[in-house]
Design a protein around this motif. Structure first.
Motif, mmCIF file in Angstrom:
data_model
loop_
_atom_site.group_PDB
_atom_site.id
_atom_site.type_symbol
_atom_site.label_atom_id
_atom_site.label_comp_id
_atom_site.label_asym_id
_atom_site.label_seq_id
_atom_site.Cartn_x
_atom_site.Cartn_y
_atom_site.Cartn_z
ATOM 1 N N ARG A 200 -10.716 -2.127 -1.439
ATOM 2 C CA ARG A 200 -9.956 -0.899 -1.656
ATOM 3 C C ARG A 200 -8.460 -1.180 -1.700
ATOM 4 O O ARG A 200 -7.733 -0.655 -2.542
ATOM 5 C CB ARG A 200 -10.278 0.089 -0.527
ATOM 6 C CG ARG A 200 -9.579 1.433 -0.633
ATOM 7 C CD ARG A 200 -10.345 2.330 -1.598
ATOM 8 N NE ARG A 200 -9.870 3.691 -1.466
ATOM 9 C CZ ARG A 200 -10.419 4.606 -0.667
ATOM 10 N NH1 ARG A 200 -11.488 4.272 0.057
ATOM 11 N NH2 ARG A 200 -9.945 5.816 -0.612
ATOM 12 N N ILE A 201 -8.001 -2.028 -0.792
ATOM 13 C CA ILE A 201 -6.579 -2.358 -0.757
ATOM 14 C C ILE A 201 -6.149 -3.047 -2.054
ATOM 15 O O ILE A 201 -5.116 -2.717 -2.634
ATOM 16 C CB ILE A 201 -6.281 -3.252 0.462
ATOM 17 C CG1 ILE A 201 -6.426 -2.429 1.756
ATOM 18 C CG2 ILE A 201 -4.886 -3.842 0.374
ATOM 19 C CD1 ILE A 201 -6.295 -3.246 3.015
ATOM 20 N N ALA B 52 -6.080 5.365 4.334
ATOM 21 C CA ALA B 52 -5.348 6.615 4.248
ATOM 22 C C ALA B 52 -4.719 6.712 2.852
ATOM 23 O O ALA B 52 -5.110 5.977 1.954
ATOM 24 C CB ALA B 52 -4.297 6.632 5.345
ATOM 25 N N PRO B 53 -3.771 7.627 2.638
ATOM 26 C CA PRO B 53 -3.081 7.637 1.334
ATOM 27 C C PRO B 53 -2.233 6.374 1.197
ATOM 28 O O PRO B 53 -1.011 6.386 1.373
ATOM 29 C CB PRO B 53 -2.218 8.900 1.407
ATOM 30 C CG PRO B 53 -2.041 9.169 2.852
ATOM 31 C CD PRO B 53 -3.286 8.704 3.515
ATOM 32 N N LEU B 54 -2.897 5.273 0.910
ATOM 33 C CA LEU B 54 -2.304 3.945 1.037
ATOM 34 C C LEU B 54 -1.096 3.744 0.128
ATOM 35 O O LEU B 54 -0.055 3.246 0.543
ATOM 36 C CB LEU B 54 -3.372 2.896 0.752
ATOM 37 C CG LEU B 54 -2.956 1.436 0.968
ATOM 38 C CD1 LEU B 54 -2.517 1.223 2.399
ATOM 39 C CD2 LEU B 54 -4.094 0.512 0.622
ATOM 40 N N TRP C 264 4.766 3.208 -0.532
ATOM 41 C CA TRP C 264 5.987 3.605 -1.224
ATOM 42 C C TRP C 264 6.976 4.235 -0.251
ATOM 43 O O TRP C 264 8.190 4.069 -0.397
ATOM 44 C CB TRP C 264 5.667 4.581 -2.362
ATOM 45 C CG TRP C 264 5.207 3.874 -3.603
ATOM 46 C CD1 TRP C 264 4.018 3.268 -3.807
ATOM 47 C CD2 TRP C 264 5.969 3.674 -4.797
ATOM 48 N NE1 TRP C 264 3.961 2.717 -5.051
ATOM 49 C CE2 TRP C 264 5.156 2.950 -5.696
ATOM 50 C CE3 TRP C 264 7.253 4.050 -5.199
ATOM 51 C CZ2 TRP C 264 5.584 2.582 -6.964
ATOM 52 C CZ3 TRP C 264 7.671 3.701 -6.470
ATOM 53 C CH2 TRP C 264 6.852 2.966 -7.338
ATOM 54 N N ARG C 265 6.468 4.938 0.753
ATOM 55 C CA ARG C 265 7.364 5.512 1.753
ATOM 56 C C ARG C 265 8.105 4.427 2.516
ATOM 57 O O ARG C 265 9.239 4.619 2.952
ATOM 58 C CB ARG C 265 6.580 6.379 2.729
ATOM 59 C CG ARG C 265 6.143 7.728 2.188
ATOM 60 C CD ARG C 265 7.308 8.675 2.058
ATOM 61 N NE ARG C 265 7.980 8.905 3.320
ATOM 62 C CZ ARG C 265 7.645 9.849 4.178
ATOM 63 N NH1 ARG C 265 6.630 10.655 3.895
ATOM 64 N NH2 ARG C 265 8.299 10.002 5.300
ATOM 65 N N ARG D 267 -8.727 13.177 -3.890
ATOM 66 C CA ARG D 267 -7.932 12.953 -2.689
ATOM 67 C C ARG D 267 -6.581 13.634 -2.838
ATOM 68 O O ARG D 267 -5.952 13.559 -3.896
ATOM 69 C CB ARG D 267 -7.746 11.453 -2.433
ATOM 70 C CG ARG D 267 -9.044 10.729 -2.097
ATOM 71 C CD ARG D 267 -8.818 9.242 -1.911
ATOM 72 N NE ARG D 267 -8.501 8.581 -3.177
ATOM 73 C CZ ARG D 267 -8.068 7.334 -3.280
ATOM 74 N NH1 ARG D 267 -7.895 6.603 -2.189
ATOM 75 N NH2 ARG D 267 -7.814 6.813 -4.461
ATOM 76 N N HIS D 268 -6.131 14.274 -1.757
ATOM 77 C CA HIS D 268 -4.894 15.056 -1.815
ATOM 78 C C HIS D 268 -4.120 14.877 -0.523
ATOM 79 O O HIS D 268 -4.703 14.727 0.547
ATOM 80 C CB HIS D 268 -5.214 16.537 -2.036
ATOM 81 C CG HIS D 268 -6.139 16.771 -3.202
ATOM 82 N ND1 HIS D 268 -5.690 16.879 -4.499
ATOM 83 C CD2 HIS D 268 -7.494 16.877 -3.250
ATOM 84 C CE1 HIS D 268 -6.732 17.059 -5.305
ATOM 85 N NE2 HIS D 268 -7.834 17.060 -4.563
ATOM 86 N N TYR D 269 -2.794 14.938 -0.658
ATOM 87 C CA TYR D 269 -1.930 14.755 0.497
ATOM 88 C C TYR D 269 -0.747 15.706 0.392
ATOM 89 O O TYR D 269 -0.162 15.870 -0.681
ATOM 90 C CB TYR D 269 -1.441 13.303 0.569
ATOM 91 C CG TYR D 269 -0.502 13.032 1.720
ATOM 92 C CD1 TYR D 269 -0.980 12.852 3.013
ATOM 93 C CD2 TYR D 269 0.874 12.951 1.505
ATOM 94 C CE1 TYR D 269 -0.115 12.603 4.068
ATOM 95 C CE2 TYR D 269 1.743 12.701 2.560
ATOM 96 C CZ TYR D 269 1.244 12.539 3.849
ATOM 97 O OH TYR D 269 2.098 12.295 4.882
#
Length: 434
Positions: A136-137, A232-234, A239-240, A305-307
């Motif tokens: 996934r990563i 999570a929202p990887l 980017w954060r 998927r949503h954040y």
């Protein structure tokens, strides 16, 4: 090492030494003549009966002037011990104890075998989950191309290191369990040999066995906790870490005024909601909450998927999360998954709870000013993050099915603190702490 059982030859020699030469049976009331030979008192008395003058020893023929003998209490005690250890009841008791010990060892071995099986299954789970996380990563980082290569490598190493730590713990437990099984098998072999020779044991003593090895409980591996730290929202989390702001990145939510309780005031741009002292005159609508100070977002989700992020500031209490479309909006109900709500809540300014039934108290190191909500409709997970440092606060594993709406409640104020609005953020904060 287990003590050796008495041999049949030593057993025979002891019995011969304690056997009367007259009746050829174990002594009864053993007495000793001056020549040191032993006989049953009744036997020697009967042997000398009718003899006038000197008497003699039946074994060595030594003569004595009178019929003299003395009771040998030590020999009598040994005879009673031999007689007791050769009785049927004693043999059955010994056999019962051996069976019980064998069964105890068998049960312990079964328990350790079960533990070994669980350890091996756990190793497979850890390997599978670790492999899935890595896959996934890699997929996520491919979308970010070469600029994120260093971040990807760092995170893969972290997953591998944690995976290896978990495997090492389980491997140590596995080795301890296998060692314990080996000790038990050796004890069982000693007991088996001892059991086969039980008829020849005099006096009876249970063998010495290896002490039981101490094995800790099976290591618990929290698959969800391991996964949620990385799944999570990887992309957004990464980017954060790299940028002070990201546009676009968050789901651009707005409040649905038609759902707002009359005590909630929604800003003109529909991105802020606050509880007021007065009731707002809203048009009657079937979507509106009438008993609880709640409001929904205008946007809904049923797949993907949503954040989104919510600014709560220094509010003393609030609820936020997601709600099923079919929740009862006209009644006062508990916010729980059973009633269609998956929420995080704050009470008394510092008490954070997951909206389970009953509530689950969360340990939060610092009070977040911004909360992140991550909804994975396909995997039915709802996760909450401290948006200041993207640390995971809680995850609902059995999330909603079907259509859901982002949910918010500024709660009823207690009058001691100023009213604090809930704000929907459409861009990340300028800096990410930590």
């Amino acid at each position: 090492m287990a003590a050796a059982a008495p041999s049949s030859s030593s057993k025979g020699s002891l019995r011969e030494d304690l056997t009367c030469a007259i009746c050829c049976d174990l002594f009864r009331e053993p007495v000793m003549l001056p020549c040191m030979h032993h006989f049953c008192k009744p036997c020697i008395s009967r042997y000398w009966r009718g003899t006038l003058g000197p008497v003699s020893c039946p074994q060595c023929r030594k003569e004595f002037h009178s019929k003299q003998f003395q009771t040998n209490f030590l020999v009598a005690a040994m005879v009673e011990k031999v007689r007791a250890t050769t009785s049927d009841s004693y043999t059955k008791s010994l056999e019962k104890k051996l069976r019980e010990m064998m069964e105890s060892h068998r049960q312990r071995k079964e328990n350790f075998i079960l533990g070994v099986r669980k350890d091996k299954d756990l190793i497979n789970v850890i390997n599978r989950v670790g492999t899935d996380i890595k896959t996934r990563i890699k997929g996520e980082f491919q979308a970010l191309h070469q600029i994120l290569e260093e971040e990807k490598t760092s995170m893969l190493e972290q997953v591998t290191r944690e995976q290896e730590e978990q495997l090492e713990k389980v491997q140590r437990h596995l080795e301890a369990s296998e060692s314990a099984i080996t000790d038990l098998e050796e004890n069982m072999q000693v007991l088996q040999q001892f059991s086969s020779a039980v008829d020849n044991i005099e006096p009876a003593e249970l063998p010495q066995l290896r002490p039981f090895s101490h094995v800790d409980r099976v290591h618990h591996f929290d698959v969800d906790a391991f996964s949620n730290r990385y799944l999570a929202p990887l992309q957004y989390m990464t980017w954060r870490r790299m940028f002070k702001s990201l546009r676009p990145g968050l789901s651009p939510l707005t409040f649905d005024v038609d759902t707002a309780h009359p005590s909630i005031h929604v800003s003109r741009d529909k991105t802020a909601a606050v509880e007021c002292d007065f009731m707002t005159q809203h048009a009657c609508h079937s979507k509106r909450f009438l008993q609880c100070v709640n409001v929904l977002a205008a946007q809904s989700f049923h797949s993907g998927r949503h954040y989104w992020e919510v600014e709560v500031g220094s509010s003393a209490k609030w609820d936020l999360g997601v709600a099923s479309e079919a929740v009862d909006r006209r009644a006062r109900v508990k916010l729980s998954p059973e009633n269609g709500y998956w929420t995080l809540r704050l009470r008394n300014r510092s008490e954070y709870w997951a909206g389970t039934q009953p509530w689950t108290r969360l340990q939060v190191s610092c009070s977040p000013q911004r909360l992140g909500v991550y909804l994975d409709c396909d995997e039915r997970k709802v996760s909450f993050y401290n948006a200041d440092d993207m640390s995971l606060l809680y995850t609902f594993k059995n999330g909603p099915r079907g259509k859901v709406f982002p949910f918010f409640s500024p709660c009823i104020s207690d009058g001691r603190h100023g009213l604090q609005p809930i704000k929907l953020l459409h861009h990340p904060a300028e800096s990410l702490h930590g």
